[in-house]
Design an enzyme around this catalytic site. Structure first.
Site, mmCIF file in Angstrom:
data_model
loop_
_atom_site.group_PDB
_atom_site.id
_atom_site.type_symbol
_atom_site.label_atom_id
_atom_site.label_comp_id
_atom_site.label_asym_id
_atom_site.label_seq_id
_atom_site.Cartn_x
_atom_site.Cartn_y
_atom_site.Cartn_z
ATOM 1 N N CYS A 79 1.135 18.630 18.348
ATOM 2 C CA CYS A 79 0.795 17.205 18.507
ATOM 3 C C CYS A 79 1.652 16.345 17.586
ATOM 4 O O CYS A 79 1.947 15.189 17.888
ATOM 5 C CB CYS A 79 -0.671 16.960 18.157
ATOM 6 S SG CYS A 79 -1.797 18.044 18.996
ATOM 7 N N ASP B 90 13.137 -25.477 -18.573
ATOM 8 C CA ASP B 90 14.048 -26.163 -17.678
ATOM 9 C C ASP B 90 13.403 -27.526 -17.388
ATOM 10 O O ASP B 90 12.179 -27.634 -17.390
ATOM 11 C CB ASP B 90 14.158 -25.318 -16.397
ATOM 12 C CG ASP B 90 14.835 -26.058 -15.279
ATOM 13 O OD1 ASP B 90 15.916 -26.594 -15.531
ATOM 14 O OD2 ASP B 90 14.274 -26.099 -14.172
ATOM 15 N N CYS C 193 -3.430 20.285 17.198
ATOM 16 C CA CYS C 193 -2.473 21.383 17.152
ATOM 17 C C CYS C 193 -1.193 20.906 16.500
ATOM 18 O O CYS C 193 -0.905 19.709 16.484
ATOM 19 C CB CYS C 193 -2.168 21.859 18.565
ATOM 20 S SG CYS C 193 -1.670 20.487 19.613
#
Lengths: 756, 117
Positions: A28, A441, A25
């Protein structure tokens, strides 16, 4: 119907989707949402009543959520992950069912089309002149209609739905083409008087053949597509199905979906690790190759991290679960590969734009072509007009154009993932193929990023062991990376350290402390000079030799007398030299940047064979160096190991992050190398070049079908060469254009990534 | 003949209007909206969502054709696999106002997201 979920992580909290049972429903909804919102850590809960699902975000974990729903009087379970094996199996089953359906449809239509075509070619013509022929062809027409209904219904319903939606797609073209051919043929049979004698020709064989060939093309394409996603399948298959969890002192095997964070998990030799975690006890070597591409197993002991999907080789390990379900590194990788597989490189966007406007344009070309034939064509103009319009519609389907890019990207990105290279999107895939300069790097990229003691010189009657024991005891109070290297060196020799007192770090110079009655001093030349410790010429010369070899020498004194030199260096990775040579061999200009001093930078650059390097650069300077290269019209790739390189990674045309299998910095760069080796860079460049080459071949193939096929179908060659394409040939060409593209993309699967 | 030519020209005009100029009806996205993927189209295909607010759309794929499997929203780098005969929730980030296309891998299935108040 069972909803599935696409799960999205966010950094601060997790998101869960629960399947709710027993909510019948509207009221709920509020009850369930309230129950969930009351759970500690829940930020947001929203239920979709239509689907009986509720989406919850927060840091609560899933179990409290399920309990809350149960207490509210309903049942809940977490919806299954989209990338789990079950979903894959389900997909394969549905693909298989669709394949069978297409093959059945193909058999029916070709079963009718081939005899008709053979009849037209070898026995009689397809014209209608007598009442008997009219009747016979009427029967054939009805049979063809049945074929259209049973084997080609999906084209017509698709076309109608699409039409209603103001959109046109492949179905539109097929439905129009085959429908026109059938309708024209029926007009010939039913009201032949409307047409001149020469134009009373039926095209039922074209209709049946086109439906059959296109179904065959789709079926073969479906098969070929399945193979393109093999990389994902392999990754998914890496996930363990169960885990042996220690609960209340007992070991139980449970499905991995039920493993929760902080569970203690045991993994025995030969077993696959189920979730990401940290080792609590045990020692073993773990094969992480499928995750990182690194073939050598990695030793794991207490405190080390382990990843889901890797294989425990030798000993038994107990680890605490740190990341589970869709949050594991493997799940993230699968998710990322999936996303990248569907993102298109810029090269594919032109095809997209064309595909978007293609179908209505083709319909217009078909109409205009028919009009031209009717106005200025030879007799029978109506027949020529119908044939050319039908052929244009059939050959023009831009499906191959649409597939050209995604299929290659799918295979290419998967191929890269298998080699431990995660490509984040199509754009970086394309740019990686164009890189002309690669900035590296030094620390953590070319070198290991973890300093190690390389040399110990003992002086004044001290042994090497004395030097390392005392120096490590002294450094055990320091958190400097060099100190860690010295302590690690002592530990690796199983030397017990002594307690120290009066520890003092002297900024920029070194450290001092006492061990028992001895005063210890470790530091640079300046420190020794200030404390009046004599350094002989020989000792200074030795230190300079170390410095030239990119090592950091530290003088060590006991009770104001020099006792030795400890040299520490960040070792160059085993395969850096070979990988850099590979990049240079591909014509890529390799540049090294480092925050380190000039001497160390030069020593490293010399060792790895880099001529162009810049030392003592700050993170901001790295960005500037990348910009300078870009100003020199270089397409720049930047490779770094994380945080301090982030600005330069972002500035570069393609940023490569060095990740590790366990802690993948997948969000920070365009491409992530999951293992430390720089070979990943050359692999990434090689895969992207191969992929872009493959896309170009596909686009060429697809454009040829469409761009050359359409004018020929419209009759452009007819005035000069008398060539007008048959609709059946057009049907075959259209069906096999997609197949050609998918098959060519699949060739990429055989591309060898590793050439080292 | 001129009648046939006229019919042809009108037909071309209709194609242009129907496929390019006509704007289909907009449907406002709400939490119960399910977009069905069937027979080569998304239904509805013209969906309005509020601006600057993360929303999610639920797709129900009923079309077994492989092209229907992938849903792409290129503007936001979204790509989701739609599971056959199941609901798949696709999360959208907060989007600025504008119109964004969503489509299948082959661009044969197409829809529009209209981000507007």
């Amino acid at each position: 119907m069972k909803p599935s979920v696409s799960h999205h992580r966010c950094d601060s909290s997790a998101e869960y989707e629960l399947l709710i049972d027993g909510a019948n429903c509207g009221s709920c909804v509020k009850k369930i949402e309230t129950a969930l919102r009351n759970v500690q850590g829940v930020d947001h809960a929203e239920m979709n009543f239509a689907q009986r699902t509720v989406l919850v975000s927060g840091s609560s974990g899933v179990e409290p959520l399920i309990n809350a729903v149960e207490q509210a009087g309903y049942h809940a379970k977490e919806s299954v992950a989209e990338n789990d094996e079950a979903a894959m199996t389900e997909k394969e089953a549905s693909d298989q069912a669709y394949y069978k359906k297409l093959m059945r449809d193909m058999s029916i239509s070709l079963g009718v089309g081939i005899p008709l075509m053979l009849y037209g070619l070898f026995i009689g013509d397809m014209s209608v002149s007598s009442p008997a022929e009219r009747f016979a062809w009427l029967v054939v027409g009805i049979v063809t209609l049945a074929v259209m209904y049973f084997s080609g219904k999906h084209f017509y319903t698709g076309a109608w739905q699409s039409f209603k939606n103001h959109s046109a797609n492949m179905d539109t073209l097929i439905a129009l083409g085959t429908g026109t051919a059938w309708l024209y043929s029926m007009v010939v049979i039913i009201v032949p008087a409307l047409l001149p004698d020469m134009a009373r020709h039926v095209y039922f064989e074209a209709t049946a053949m086109i439906i059959g060939l296109i179904n065959l093309g789709l079926a073969l394409e479906l098969k070929a597509r399945g193979r393109t996603s093999e990389a994902i399948k392999r990754l998914i298959n890496l996930q363990a199905k169960t885990a042996r969890v220690i609960r209340d002192g007992n070991e139980v095997d449970i499905p991995i979906e039920q493993v929760r964070i902080n569970d203690q998990v045991r993994v025995r030799p030969g077993e696959r690790i189920a979730v990401d975690g940290e080792v609590l006890e045990g020692r073993s070597s773990v094969d992480e190759s499928m995750l990182t591409g690194e073939p050598i197993p990695v030793e794991k002991t207490q405190g080390d991290l382990v990843s889901a999907g890797t294989i425990n080789k030798s000993g038994s390990l107990v680890f605490v679960a740190k990341r589970v379900g869709k949050d594991t590194a493997l799940a993230n990788i699968i998710n990322m590969v999936k996303k990248a597989q569907n993102s298109k490189p810029p090269i594919g966007r032109l095809a997209d734009v064309i595909a978007g406007y293609f179908v209505p344009t083709i319909m217009i070309i078909a109409v205009i072509s028919a009009l031209i034939w009717l106005n200025v064509g030879p007799e029978p103009t109506v027949a020529f007009a119908i044939v050319s319009a039908t052929t244009v519609l059939i050959i023009a389907c831009p499906c191959a154009l649409g597939l050209a890019t995604p299929m290659s990207v799918m295979v290419g990105v998967g191929k890269a993932a298998e080699a431990g290279v995660l490509i984040r999107n199509g754009e970086s895939l394309q740019t990686a193929s164009q890189i002309t300069a690669m900035v590296l790097d030094k620390t953590g990229t070319i070198t290991l990023g973890r300093p190690q003691v390389t040399d110990i010189v003992a002086i004044s009657g001290y042994s090497e062991e004395d030097v390392i024991r005392l120096a490590a005891s002294l450094e055990s109070n320091s958190e400097h990376p060099l100190a860690e290297a010295i302590v690690a060196s002592a530990k690796s020799r199983d030397i017990a350290l002594s307690d120290v007192s009066d520890f003092n770090a002297i900024t920029g110079q070194g450290v001092e402390a006492r061990v028992g009655e001895q005063s210890l001093l470790l530091g640079n030349k300046k420190l020794m000079k200030e404390r009046g410790i004599e350094l002989s010429e020989q000792v200074i010369e030795q230190a300079q030799v170390f410095a030239r070899e990119a090592k950091s020498p530290m003088y060590f004194a006991v009770d104001n007398t020099l006792a030795g030199i400890v040299a520490v260096a960040d070792p160059i990775k085993d395969d850096s030299v070979a990988a850099i040579k590979r990049l240079q061999g591909n014509g890529i200009r390799v540049v090294m940047l480092t925050g380190d001093n000039q001497a160390t930078a030069k020593a490293v650059a010399d060792k790895v064979g880099i001529d162009e390097f810049y030392a003592e650069v700050q993170p901001q300077d790295k960005v500037d160096k990348v910009k300078v290269l870009q100003d020199e019209n270089e397409i720049v790739g930047m490779t770094g190991d994380g945080i301090n390189d982030a600005p330069a990674l972002a500035q570069a045309n393609v940023g490569f992050a060095i990740g590790t299998g366990t802690d993948v910095a997948i969000e920070s760069a365009d491409i992530t190398l999951m293992r430390g080796s720089l070979h990943g860079l050359a692999d990434a460049v090689a895969v992207s070049k191969a992929t872009i080459r493959n896309i170009k071949q596909n686009l060429f193939g697809a454009f040829i079908y469409n761009v050359a096929g359409v004018p020929i179908a419209a009759g452009l060659l007819y005035p000069v060469f008398g060539i007008l394409l048959s609709p059946v040939v057009a049907g075959a060409a259209m069906a096999f254009s997609s197949l050609t593209v998918v098959t060519n993309a699949n060739r990429l699967r055989f591309f060898k990534v590793k050439e080292h | 003949m001129w009648i046939i030519n006229l019919v042809g020209v009108v037909f071309v005009g209709l194609i242009v209007w129907w496929f390019w100029l006509y704007k289909p009806n907009e449907v406002k996205a709400n939490k119960d909206l399910i977009i069905t993927v069937e027979n080569g189209v998304y239904s509805p295909s013209y969906i309005t969502v509020p601006p600057n607010q993360a929303v999610s759309l639920v797709f129900n794929r009923k079309d077994p054709a492989p092209c229907a499997e992938q849903l792409l929203i290129p503007e936001f780098n979204i790509s989701e696999s739609l599971v056959l005969n199941q609901h798949t929730r696709v999360h959208l980030p907060a989007m600025p106002t504008g119109e964004y296309e969503f489509h299948c891998q082959m661009k044969m299935y197409k829809g529009t997201l209209r981000v507007s108040e």
